[in-house]
Structures are given as structure tokens and as C-alpha cells.
Motif scaffolding. Structure first.
Motif, mmCIF file in Angstrom:
data_model
loop_
_atom_site.group_PDB
_atom_site.id
_atom_site.type_symbol
_atom_site.label_atom_id
_atom_site.label_comp_id
_atom_site.label_asym_id
_atom_site.label_seq_id
_atom_site.Cartn_x
_atom_site.Cartn_y
_atom_site.Cartn_z
ATOM 1 N N LEU A 1 0.832 -1.203 0.000
ATOM 2 C CA LEU A 1 0.000 0.000 0.000
ATOM 3 C C LEU A 1 0.868 1.255 0.000
ATOM 4 O O LEU A 1 0.594 2.220 -0.738
ATOM 5 C CB LEU A 1 -0.925 -0.010 1.223
ATOM 6 C CG LEU A 1 -1.818 1.228 1.415
ATOM 7 C CD1 LEU A 1 -2.785 1.369 0.246
ATOM 8 C CD2 LEU A 1 -2.581 1.136 2.737
ATOM 9 N N ALA A 2 1.929 1.239 0.808
ATOM 10 C CA ALA A 2 2.822 2.395 0.900
ATOM 11 C C ALA A 2 3.513 2.668 -0.434
ATOM 12 O O ALA A 2 3.675 3.828 -0.836
ATOM 13 C CB ALA A 2 3.863 2.164 1.996
ATOM 14 N N GLN A 3 3.925 1.610 -1.136
ATOM 15 C CA GLN A 3 4.583 1.788 -2.430
ATOM 16 C C GLN A 3 3.639 2.443 -3.443
ATOM 17 O O GLN A 3 4.050 3.336 -4.198
ATOM 18 C CB GLN A 3 5.074 0.439 -2.968
ATOM 19 C CG GLN A 3 6.335 -0.079 -2.291
ATOM 20 C CD GLN A 3 6.738 -1.438 -2.816
ATOM 21 O OE1 GLN A 3 6.045 -2.419 -2.600
ATOM 22 N NE2 GLN A 3 7.864 -1.500 -3.511
ATOM 23 N N TYR A 4 2.396 2.000 -3.449
ATOM 24 C CA TYR A 4 1.432 2.575 -4.387
ATOM 25 C C TYR A 4 1.074 4.016 -4.031
ATOM 26 O O TYR A 4 1.012 4.894 -4.906
ATOM 27 C CB TYR A 4 0.169 1.710 -4.459
ATOM 28 C CG TYR A 4 0.219 0.682 -5.559
ATOM 29 C CD1 TYR A 4 0.070 1.058 -6.890
ATOM 30 C CD2 TYR A 4 0.434 -0.660 -5.277
ATOM 31 C CE1 TYR A 4 0.129 0.108 -7.908
ATOM 32 C CE2 TYR A 4 0.498 -1.614 -6.296
ATOM 33 C CZ TYR A 4 0.346 -1.217 -7.604
ATOM 34 O OH TYR A 4 0.412 -2.136 -8.620
ATOM 35 N N LEU A 5 0.854 4.284 -2.749
ATOM 36 C CA LEU A 5 0.522 5.651 -2.337
ATOM 37 C C LEU A 5 1.688 6.598 -2.591
ATOM 38 O O LEU A 5 1.492 7.746 -3.025
ATOM 39 C CB LEU A 5 0.121 5.674 -0.857
ATOM 40 C CG LEU A 5 -1.237 5.054 -0.518
ATOM 41 C CD1 LEU A 5 -1.476 5.098 0.989
ATOM 42 C CD2 LEU A 5 -2.360 5.760 -1.251
ATOM 43 N N ALA A 6 2.908 6.131 -2.324
ATOM 44 C CA ALA A 6 4.088 6.960 -2.588
ATOM 45 C C ALA A 6 4.211 7.239 -4.082
ATOM 46 O O ALA A 6 4.585 8.358 -4.491
ATOM 47 C CB ALA A 6 5.338 6.268 -2.071
ATOM 48 N N SER A 7 3.897 6.254 -4.907
ATOM 49 C CA SER A 7 3.966 6.440 -6.361
ATOM 50 C C SER A 7 2.939 7.477 -6.821
ATOM 51 O O SER A 7 3.240 8.354 -7.635
ATOM 52 C CB SER A 7 3.710 5.105 -7.069
ATOM 53 O OG SER A 7 4.695 4.159 -6.743
ATOM 54 N N ILE A 8 1.721 7.373 -6.297
ATOM 55 C CA ILE A 8 0.638 8.256 -6.725
ATOM 56 C C ILE A 8 0.857 9.687 -6.260
ATOM 57 O O ILE A 8 0.693 10.640 -7.036
ATOM 58 C CB ILE A 8 -0.715 7.726 -6.193
ATOM 59 C CG1 ILE A 8 -1.048 6.389 -6.858
ATOM 60 C CG2 ILE A 8 -1.828 8.735 -6.430
ATOM 61 C CD1 ILE A 8 -2.218 5.662 -6.208
ATOM 62 N N TYR A 9 1.254 9.865 -4.988
ATOM 63 C CA TYR A 9 1.276 11.195 -4.382
ATOM 64 C C TYR A 9 2.644 11.872 -4.374
ATOM 65 O O TYR A 9 2.723 13.106 -4.347
ATOM 66 C CB TYR A 9 0.763 11.118 -2.938
ATOM 67 C CG TYR A 9 -0.728 10.991 -2.834
ATOM 68 C CD1 TYR A 9 -1.530 12.117 -2.699
ATOM 69 C CD2 TYR A 9 -1.338 9.747 -2.882
ATOM 70 C CE1 TYR A 9 -2.902 12.006 -2.599
ATOM 71 C CE2 TYR A 9 -2.710 9.625 -2.787
ATOM 72 C CZ TYR A 9 -3.490 10.760 -2.653
ATOM 73 O OH TYR A 9 -4.850 10.645 -2.564
ATOM 74 N N ILE A 10 3.726 11.081 -4.364
ATOM 75 C CA ILE A 10 5.047 11.680 -4.189
ATOM 76 C C ILE A 10 5.944 11.490 -5.409
ATOM 77 O O ILE A 10 6.553 12.440 -5.897
ATOM 78 C CB ILE A 10 5.749 11.077 -2.939
ATOM 79 C CG1 ILE A 10 4.908 11.341 -1.677
ATOM 80 C CG2 ILE A 10 7.136 11.675 -2.762
ATOM 81 C CD1 ILE A 10 5.428 10.640 -0.431
ATOM 82 N N LEU A 11 6.009 10.267 -5.930
ATOM 83 C CA LEU A 11 6.974 9.963 -6.987
ATOM 84 C C LEU A 11 6.481 10.317 -8.386
ATOM 85 O O LEU A 11 7.274 10.701 -9.243
ATOM 86 C CB LEU A 11 7.348 8.474 -6.934
ATOM 87 C CG LEU A 11 8.044 8.034 -5.642
ATOM 88 C CD1 LEU A 11 8.168 6.518 -5.597
ATOM 89 C CD2 LEU A 11 9.413 8.670 -5.524
ATOM 90 N N ALA A 12 5.172 10.181 -8.611
ATOM 91 C CA ALA A 12 4.632 10.492 -9.945
ATOM 92 C C ALA A 12 3.326 11.266 -9.854
ATOM 93 O O ALA A 12 2.298 10.857 -10.419
ATOM 94 C CB ALA A 12 4.430 9.202 -10.727
ATOM 95 N N PRO A 13 3.327 12.410 -9.170
ATOM 96 C CA PRO A 13 2.073 13.170 -8.996
ATOM 97 C C PRO A 13 1.558 13.783 -10.298
ATOM 98 O O PRO A 13 0.401 14.215 -10.369
ATOM 99 C CB PRO A 13 2.471 14.253 -7.984
ATOM 100 C CG PRO A 13 3.933 14.435 -8.186
ATOM 101 C CD PRO A 13 4.464 13.065 -8.517
ATOM 102 N N HIS A 14 2.409 13.844 -11.315
ATOM 103 C CA HIS A 14 2.026 14.455 -12.589
ATOM 104 C C HIS A 14 1.301 13.487 -13.513
ATOM 105 O O HIS A 14 0.707 13.905 -14.507
ATOM 106 C CB HIS A 14 3.287 14.963 -13.309
ATOM 107 C CG HIS A 14 4.310 13.897 -13.544
ATOM 108 N ND1 HIS A 14 5.080 13.387 -12.513
ATOM 109 C CD2 HIS A 14 4.670 13.210 -14.665
ATOM 110 C CE1 HIS A 14 5.879 12.449 -13.005
ATOM 111 N NE2 HIS A 14 5.648 12.317 -14.300
ATOM 112 N N LEU A 15 1.329 12.196 -13.211
ATOM 113 C CA LEU A 15 0.707 11.190 -14.072
ATOM 114 C C LEU A 15 -0.749 10.958 -13.696
ATOM 115 O O LEU A 15 -1.113 11.070 -12.516
ATOM 116 C CB LEU A 15 1.464 9.865 -13.980
ATOM 117 C CG LEU A 15 2.900 9.843 -14.515
ATOM 118 C CD1 LEU A 15 3.516 8.472 -14.284
ATOM 119 C CD2 LEU A 15 2.943 10.209 -15.989
#
Length: 301
Positions: A30-44
Motif C-alpha cells: 500500500l505504501a509503495q502505491y501511495l508513494a507512487s501516486i502522491y510523491i513519486l509520480a504526482p504528474h501522471l
């Protein structure tokens, strides 16, 4: 009503779930997905992140390696855990060591196999990750300071895999990573205090055994003090939306943690302190949603 055979199978499944700490793996996923959505790739767009096949494989491979890591760690710590965690050990022993090792090799093979779908670099990364976990469990965890440092590094490695995939090198990501690393490192040192009886029985050379509980508490206090720095930076100098409320809460809770740490002198106290740090980490996962509460709704289309 379940038959005796089905009850035994259910107990063995629960035992294996306990060994691999399935609840921890679900939280990391869950943390990996949330980090991807909100922190690592917020522009996608949201769907491009959630339904990204490469990201799914990276997260899946991470989960498989982590599960295998818990198995090999359980294998090496079986005798120690009989002293430190007698109830959990009784449940874990419902699955034979042979079955655990077979599962360990299968999970690692599947991890590397799936990683090959992404790239050769992913195969190298997860192969190195597997070796790192084994080497830590076999040798390094008995080495004071280095064992704690390596354990904390291995714990954040799954996030490093996603970070490299998105090639996002913003400073805020490194500050978040530092905050998490320091918390996990402090938790690892608390676990040494918590497990001192079993460690002594198995001749582990941990920090509290070699230098005493007072010195160990001093090291933990320094780590917690350092953790306050990235918390302050994330509140004052980075746009983390409403997540700043989480970091304010963390600062207050960590100050209370330091007071309790000074007064602690038994395993029961150390378990409470361990749980406080675990609570902060778990809340941190869900608090990622506070970075932008409207972000998901705005990115669905």
C-alpha cells in the motif's frame, strides 16, 4: 464445521502467514502505491500509475522478496524467538523448516522471474536484494551498529526500487526517505533492547549486550532527535499539503517517546516504545493521502 484435516491446513496457512508477516507486506505494498501516486509520480493520471504493469511487477517482486526474507530470518532466529516470542514461535512451528526453506527458494525465484518482465536492471536489483537479506540474516545481524544500519536500509529498499523506476530526484523525496530511515533504525535498536534475553542466550553481540542499556538508549535518543529535523523541514520548507499535521503529531509523539524511553527498564516498556514507532510508521502510510485530498478525484480522468 471444518474437519480436523481442514483445521490443520488452516492453522498451517495462518502459521505461514505469521512467518512471512503478511500484514507487514500488505502495508508495504500500500505504501509503495501511495508513494507512487502522491510523491513519486504526482504528474501522471491516476489510472496510469495504478494500472502500470511495470509498477505492479516491481511491487509484486518486492512483496515476494520481503516474504522470503521473513522466512529466512525466522529460520535463523528460531531458537532465539522461543525465548523472545514464545507464543508466536509455537504458531510458526506448525510449518516445518523444510517447508519454509522450500517456500523461501520458490518466492525468491518467482521474484527474479517476474522482475525480468521489467528489465535486466530490475533482475540485478532484486537478486542483490535477495542476497543482502540472506547475508544480513546469516551474518550481519549479529554485528552491532552495522546490523542495525543494514536492517533499516533493507527495509526501505522496496521504495528505492519504485523511486528509481520513476526517476524522480526531487529533494522532498530524500527528506521523506531520511525520516523513514531514522524511524526504522531507532525501531531496530529498540528491538535489541526488547529481545536482549534471547540475544544473550544465542550469543548475539547487540549494542545493549556489549555496551549496556543506557548507552543503547542514548543512541536511540540521538536518532529520535535527528528524526525531528526532517519532520521540521517537511513542515516548513516543502509542500506536503495537510500531511504537515501528521508531522506535527509525530514531533509531539516522539518527544513523549523520549520521556518514556528514559523511564523504561523492562521488556514490557520496550514493547510499548516499539509499538509507538510502529504506529507512527503505519499512520505515515495513510497520511500520504493528506498531501492532496482532492488529488485522486482530479486525476481519475
Amino acid at each position: 464445521m471444518l474437519s480436523r484435516k481442514n483445521k490443520l491446513l488452516l492453522l498451517k496457512f495462518l502459521s505461514l502467514f505469521s512467518v512471512v508477516r503478511g500484514y507487514n507486506i500488505l502495508m508495504i505494498t500500500l505504501a509503495q502505491y501511495l508513494a507512487s501516486i502522491y510523491i513519486l509520480a504526482p504528474h501522471l493520471p491516476l489510472r496510469k500509475v495504478v494500472f502500470d504493469g511495470n509498477l505492479f511487477v516491481i511491487v509484486l517482486s518486492s512483496a515476494l522478496v520481503i516474504a522470503a526474507g521473513y522466512i529466512i530470518n525466522n529460520f535463523y532466529d528460531a531458537e532465539k524467538d522461543l525465548i523472545n516470542k514464545p507464543r508466536k514461535s509455537m504458531l510458526d512451528r506448525l510449518v516445518s523448516q523444510r517447508t519454509k526453506l522450500t517456500t523461501y527458494f520458490v518466492l525468491n525465484f518467482l521474484s527474479v522471474f517476474f522482475a525480468s518482465y521489467v528489465s535486466f536492471k530490475a533482475v540485478v536489483f532484486f537478486s542483490a536484494y535477495i542476497f543482502g537479506i540472506w547475508f544480513y540474516s546469516h551474518k550481519l545481524k549479529r554485528v552491532p551498529f552495522l546490523g542495525n544500519f543494514v536492517s533499516a536500509t533493507l527495509a526501505i529498499a522496496p521504495f528505492f526500487a519504485v523511486f528509481v523506476y520513476y526517476k524522480n530526484f526531487d529533494a522532498v523525496i530524500f527528506v521523506h526517505a531520511l525520516f523513514l530511515f531514522l524511524l526504522i533504525l531507532a525501531r531496530e535498536m529498540i528491538k535489541d533492547l526488547e529481545n536482549i534475553a534471547g540475544d544473550m542466550a544465542q550469543n548475539y553481540k547487540t549494542i545493549p549486550i556489549l555496551y549496556g542499556a543506557k548507552f543503547s538508549k542514548t543512541c536511540i535518543s540521538i536518532l529520535i532527535g535527528l528524526t525531528l529535523l526532517p519532520s521540521f523541514l517537511l513542515i516548513e520548507y516543502f509542500d506536503v499539503g495537510y500531511m504537515y499535521l501528521y508531522f506535527i503529531f509525530c514531533i509531539l509523539l516522539l518527544l513523549g517517546f523520549l520521556v518514556l524511553l528514559v523511564k523504561s527498564n523492562s521488556k514490557k516498556h520496550y514493547v510499548w516504545l516499539h509499538n509507538i514507532l510502529k504506529l507512527i510508521i503505519i499512520l505515515g502510510v495513510f497520511s500520504i493521502l493528506l498531501i492532496n485530498v482532492d488529488l485522486v478525484l482530479n486525476r481519475i480522468l
